[in-house]
Design an enzyme around this catalytic site. Sequence first.
Site, short mmCIF file in Angstrom:
data_model
loop_
_atom_site.label_atom_id
_atom_site.label_comp_id
_atom_site.label_asym_id
_atom_site.label_seq_id
_atom_site.Cartn_x
_atom_site.Cartn_y
_atom_site.Cartn_z
N ILE A 145 -8.69 9.67 -89.91
CA ILE A 145 -9.53 10.72 -89.31
C ILE A 145 -9.19 12.01 -90.05
O ILE A 145 -8.04 12.45 -90.06
CB ILE A 145 -9.25 10.85 -87.81
CG1 ILE A 145 -9.57 9.53 -87.11
CG2 ILE A 145 -10.06 12.01 -87.22
CD1 ILE A 145 -9.24 9.50 -85.63
N MET A 146 -10.20 12.58 -90.69
CA MET A 146 -9.99 13.84 -91.41
C MET A 146 -9.94 14.96 -90.38
O MET A 146 -10.94 15.25 -89.75
CB MET A 146 -11.16 14.11 -92.36
CG MET A 146 -11.50 12.97 -93.28
SD MET A 146 -10.51 13.02 -94.76
CE MET A 146 -11.30 14.34 -95.64
N ASP A 147 -8.80 15.53 -90.21
CA ASP A 147 -8.66 16.57 -89.20
C ASP A 147 -7.71 17.64 -89.72
O ASP A 147 -6.83 17.34 -90.51
CB ASP A 147 -8.12 15.94 -87.91
CG ASP A 147 -8.25 16.88 -86.73
OD1 ASP A 147 -9.10 17.79 -86.79
OD2 ASP A 147 -7.49 16.72 -85.76
N GLY A 148 -7.93 18.89 -89.30
CA GLY A 148 -6.98 19.95 -89.62
C GLY A 148 -7.27 20.69 -90.92
O GLY A 148 -6.48 21.54 -91.32
#
Length: 186
Positions: free
Chosen positions: A47-50
């Site tokens: 999950i691409m997060d931040g």
Amino acid sequence: MFCIVESVMDKVGNRGRLFFDSLCSFQRNCIFDVLSVAPISNHIAFIMDGNRRYAKKWNMVESAGHRVGFLALILILRYCYELGLKYETVYAFSIDNLKRKPEEVQALMDLMEEKIEGLMKEESIVNCYGVRVHFIGNLKFLNKSVMVATERVIVATANNSKVVLSICVAYTSTDEIVNTIQRSCD
Ligand SMILES: *[C@@H]1O[C@H](CO)[C@@H](O)[C@H](O)[C@H]1NC(C)=O
Ligand SMILES: *[C@@H]1O[C@H](CO)[C@@H](O)[C@H](O)[C@H]1NC(C)=O
């Protein structure tokens, strides 16, 4: 961790960077050899997060944060392929992300188009590792040029069979529930 490596590399210059790269890759190969002895998972999802938090922390514009996020993704995918993982899934862009500022959404669309086009280049990881690319999501939410790029890369990689990369774009659970019910009714 990547930031530490970056700042070390800034200090050691180009020749140092080459040395550092080969040292890293030697260590990586050793670690991967050890890891591959045990059974490893067949499928990993990211999950691409931040990205935006990262950009804020380092005083960058949001789109630069997304670019750094993409670089980190390519790096980690390369490690997965070297480890022999056959399926990778990336959660890249949800329908809720479209509610952000228009400039940021446009920058994301531009980045996606550029990077998807890049996947078709000879030297891309897709060609290096024989990756078949899929897109999951309601692609009609994408800008036309991005949609065209997704279709092109699906066709261009259709005969690759070593690994499968599924990229989730324009997804969200409520949209999926509605679509599923509509299809079931049909
Ligand atoms: C791209 O898509 C977004 C969201 O669907 C939309 O707001 C924007 O106007 C589109 N841009 C272009 C150039 O089509
Ligand atoms: C994939 O294989 C099919 C059937 O062999 C062929 O027609 C098609 O041109 C190939 N596609 C690519 C991108 O190589």
